[in-house]
Design a protein around this motif. Structure first.
Motif, mmCIF file in Angstrom:
data_model
loop_
_atom_site.group_PDB
_atom_site.id
_atom_site.type_symbol
_atom_site.label_atom_id
_atom_site.label_comp_id
_atom_site.label_asym_id
_atom_site.label_seq_id
_atom_site.Cartn_x
_atom_site.Cartn_y
_atom_site.Cartn_z
ATOM 1 N N ALA A 278 7.239 -43.196 -15.122
ATOM 2 C CA ALA A 278 7.143 -42.528 -13.828
ATOM 3 C C ALA A 278 8.467 -42.569 -13.070
ATOM 4 O O ALA A 278 8.740 -41.694 -12.235
ATOM 5 C CB ALA A 278 6.042 -43.165 -12.987
ATOM 6 N N ASP A 279 9.301 -43.571 -13.345
ATOM 7 C CA ASP A 279 10.591 -43.679 -12.657
ATOM 8 C C ASP A 279 11.535 -42.542 -13.033
ATOM 9 O O ASP A 279 12.544 -42.328 -12.362
ATOM 10 C CB ASP A 279 11.257 -45.015 -12.993
ATOM 11 C CG ASP A 279 10.511 -46.205 -12.413
ATOM 12 O OD1 ASP A 279 9.643 -45.991 -11.542
ATOM 13 O OD2 ASP A 279 10.792 -47.351 -12.828
ATOM 14 N N GLN A 280 11.224 -41.837 -14.121
ATOM 15 C CA GLN A 280 12.114 -40.791 -14.614
ATOM 16 C C GLN A 280 11.720 -39.400 -14.118
ATOM 17 O O GLN A 280 12.438 -38.439 -14.360
ATOM 18 C CB GLN A 280 12.122 -40.804 -16.146
ATOM 19 C CG GLN A 280 13.376 -40.224 -16.772
ATOM 20 C CD GLN A 280 13.923 -41.112 -17.864
ATOM 21 O OE1 GLN A 280 13.347 -42.138 -18.187
ATOM 22 N NE2 GLN A 280 15.038 -40.718 -18.427
ATOM 23 N N VAL A 281 10.619 -39.308 -13.415
ATOM 24 C CA VAL A 281 10.144 -37.998 -12.966
ATOM 25 C C VAL A 281 11.029 -37.492 -11.833
ATOM 26 O O VAL A 281 11.112 -38.108 -10.766
ATOM 27 C CB VAL A 281 8.674 -38.079 -12.510
ATOM 28 C CG1 VAL A 281 8.227 -36.750 -11.927
ATOM 29 C CG2 VAL A 281 7.779 -38.463 -13.689
ATOM 30 N N VAL A 282 11.688 -36.369 -12.074
ATOM 31 C CA VAL A 282 12.641 -35.825 -11.096
ATOM 32 C C VAL A 282 12.284 -34.394 -10.706
ATOM 33 O O VAL A 282 13.086 -33.717 -10.059
ATOM 34 C CB VAL A 282 14.090 -35.867 -11.652
ATOM 35 C CG1 VAL A 282 14.555 -37.291 -11.817
ATOM 36 C CG2 VAL A 282 14.179 -35.114 -12.984
ATOM 37 N N ASP A 283 11.110 -33.937 -11.104
ATOM 38 C CA ASP A 283 10.705 -32.569 -10.774
ATOM 39 C C ASP A 283 9.204 -32.542 -10.540
ATOM 40 O O ASP A 283 8.471 -33.419 -11.017
ATOM 41 C CB ASP A 283 11.084 -31.612 -11.916
ATOM 42 C CG ASP A 283 11.200 -30.172 -11.435
ATOM 43 O OD1 ASP A 283 10.140 -29.536 -11.261
ATOM 44 O OD2 ASP A 283 12.327 -29.698 -11.256
ATOM 45 N N THR A 284 8.746 -31.525 -9.831
ATOM 46 C CA THR A 284 7.327 -31.438 -9.482
ATOM 47 C C THR A 284 6.500 -30.702 -10.529
ATOM 48 O O THR A 284 5.288 -30.584 -10.376
ATOM 49 C CB THR A 284 7.148 -30.740 -8.127
ATOM 50 O OG1 THR A 284 7.750 -29.440 -8.193
ATOM 51 C CG2 THR A 284 7.798 -31.551 -7.021
ATOM 52 N N THR A 285 7.138 -30.203 -11.591
ATOM 53 C CA THR A 285 6.401 -29.519 -12.656
ATOM 54 C C THR A 285 6.868 -30.002 -14.017
ATOM 55 O O THR A 285 8.014 -30.457 -14.174
ATOM 56 C CB THR A 285 6.598 -27.985 -12.597
ATOM 57 O OG1 THR A 285 7.973 -27.678 -12.859
ATOM 58 C CG2 THR A 285 6.190 -27.435 -11.243
ATOM 59 N N ILE A 286 5.991 -29.893 -14.994
ATOM 60 C CA ILE A 286 6.357 -30.207 -16.371
ATOM 61 C C ILE A 286 7.505 -29.312 -16.826
ATOM 62 O O ILE A 286 8.434 -29.750 -17.515
ATOM 63 C CB ILE A 286 5.147 -30.023 -17.307
ATOM 64 C CG1 ILE A 286 4.035 -31.018 -16.960
ATOM 65 C CG2 ILE A 286 5.568 -30.178 -18.766
ATOM 66 C CD1 ILE A 286 4.371 -32.442 -17.240
ATOM 67 N N SER A 287 7.457 -28.054 -16.432
ATOM 68 C CA SER A 287 8.492 -27.105 -16.824
ATOM 69 C C SER A 287 9.865 -27.562 -16.353
ATOM 70 O O SER A 287 10.840 -27.540 -17.109
ATOM 71 C CB SER A 287 8.176 -25.715 -16.255
ATOM 72 O OG SER A 287 9.201 -24.791 -16.573
ATOM 73 N N GLY A 288 9.940 -28.002 -15.112
ATOM 74 C CA GLY A 288 11.216 -28.457 -14.579
ATOM 75 C C GLY A 288 11.632 -29.797 -15.138
ATOM 76 O O GLY A 288 12.827 -30.076 -15.281
#
Length: 386
Positions: A278-288
């Motif tokens: 979760a610390d690596q999530v930098v976008d609000t969509t899977i695509s991004g």
């Protein structure tokens, strides 16, 4: 969710322990919330160990004491219970360390200790062995046996060492029938590369000594933690398995190799999959987040879904995919097995094989020897101990 089968299993369990196993996304975390909302005198440790650390205390033992302080327990009794709980969790030698200076496995044991010290009637733990080395896992099993609580362990696979009753969860339904474990399907062996090995030199790293946080009245006086120098040579299309106990400095080394925490990094292009996906999530969509429509389709993800809405297993796969598409010379994976169910494990191996087939050199940390045995079926793996 009908919890009657769980209550019956808890009533009949000979050693007060019940396991509930399910694939990722079937509702184990939701079940933990429902138990917390419906049963009295219950303590819950979630998958997110860091959520149990307040960051308002300067030492590990003070973190463990927080719940007892709120209940007005006498100081002498509080010290006795905290000291004993830390000993049972294998954290006694870290009692005076600042909580932010613990490794991932040590933080998970601290999270367990903060709830275990309260001695709840029912103790529910969501994936408590994730990221623990073998000695730490044995300590937690011993803790369960010594506690007066009824223990409910939620996870993706059965832990035989618990010797407990086992239920399965599927489609919000609990059952005494536990399906036979699925077999992990492994990719074809990756061809060895003829490219020359890459000498990364002697890798060193430190952590700690951070500046005073805005809510703290004084800066930490804890010394830095240093690890290395560690001579490291990697080869394209092969794996280096970085081994060591919780707290030995493996994550610190990986972060230093990636140029984080003020370190210069190594001499080749590098990407890192963090220990906590979760610390690596930098976008609000899977695509991004992943950025490769074909790969997203292969993984059967909704490109418009938020990454944090994925199951733990699928979030790990999305994180690995986001590292793969960067196409770096060196790819670092910090405990990529954590959170994976059987299907996710198969797909994770496929992702690792893709990285290797593309010529990348991999450095991985992992406490699950069976996962690394599987990697060894399709890749050349060398071990380096920290």
């Amino acid at each position: 969710m009908d919890l009657t089968p769980l209550r019956a299993a808890m009533a009949s369990s000979r050693n007060k322990t019940v396991q509930v196993v399910a694939d990722s996304g079937q509702g184990l975390s939701r079940m933990a919330r429902e138990l917390h909302e419906t049963l009295p005198n219950i303590g819950v440790v979630t998958q997110d160990a860091e959520a149990h650390v307040t960051l308002l205390r300067d030492t590990v033992i003070e973190e463990v004491a927080t719940g007892l302080e709120q209940r007005g327990v006498e100081r002498e009794e509080m010290l006795r219970r905290c000291t004993r709980t830390l000993e049972m969790c294998g954290l006694a030698d870290l009692a005076d360390r600042h909580p932010t200076q613990l490794s991932g496995g040590q933080t998970r044991r601290l999270a367990i200790a903060t709830v275990a010290v309260l001695e709840p009637q029912i103790f529910v733990l969501d994936n408590p062995f994730a990221g623990l080395d073998p000695e730490s896992s044995r300590a937690i099993v011993s803790l369960f046996r010594e506690m007066p609580s009824e223990i409910v362990v939620l996870g993706n696979r059965v832990h035989r060492e618990l010797g407990s009753s086992v239920l399965s969860l599927r489609d919000d339904s609990l059952s005494l029938h536990v399906p036979a474990p699925q077999e992990v399907s492994l990719p074809a062996p990756v061809a060895a590369s003829i490219a020359a090995p890459i000498d990364l030199g002697s890798v060193s790293a430190t952590r700690g000594g951070a500046s005073r946080r805005w809510w703290q009245f004084k800066a930490s006086t804890q010394p830095d933690f240093a690890v290395g120098p560690l001579p490291l040579v990697v080869s394209p299309s092969s794996v280096v398995w970085l081994r060591g106990a919780n707290g030995s400095g493996k994550t610190t080394l990986l972060r230093a190799m990636a140029g984080l925490d003020g370190n210069d990094g190594v001499s080749v292009s590098t990407s890192l999959a963090f220990q906590h996906a979760a610390d690596q999530v930098v976008d609000t969509t899977i695509s991004g987040f992943i950025g490769d429509a074909g790969l997203i389709s292969e993984l059967d993800f909704d490109p418009e879904e938020h990454p944090l809405d994925l199951s733990a297993s699928n979030l790990r796969l999305a994180q690995m995919a986001s590292v793969y598409v960067q196409n770096r010379t060196l790819m670092l994976f910090d405990e990529p097995d954590v959170g994976l169910d059987t299907c996710g494990r198969t797909r994770a191996h496929e992702m690792l094989a893709r990285c290797l087939s593309g010529g990348a050199a991999l450095v991985m940390t992992c406490h699950d020897t069976s996962f690394m045995d599987e990697v060894g079926e399709y890749a050349q793996v060398s071990e380096v101990w920290v």
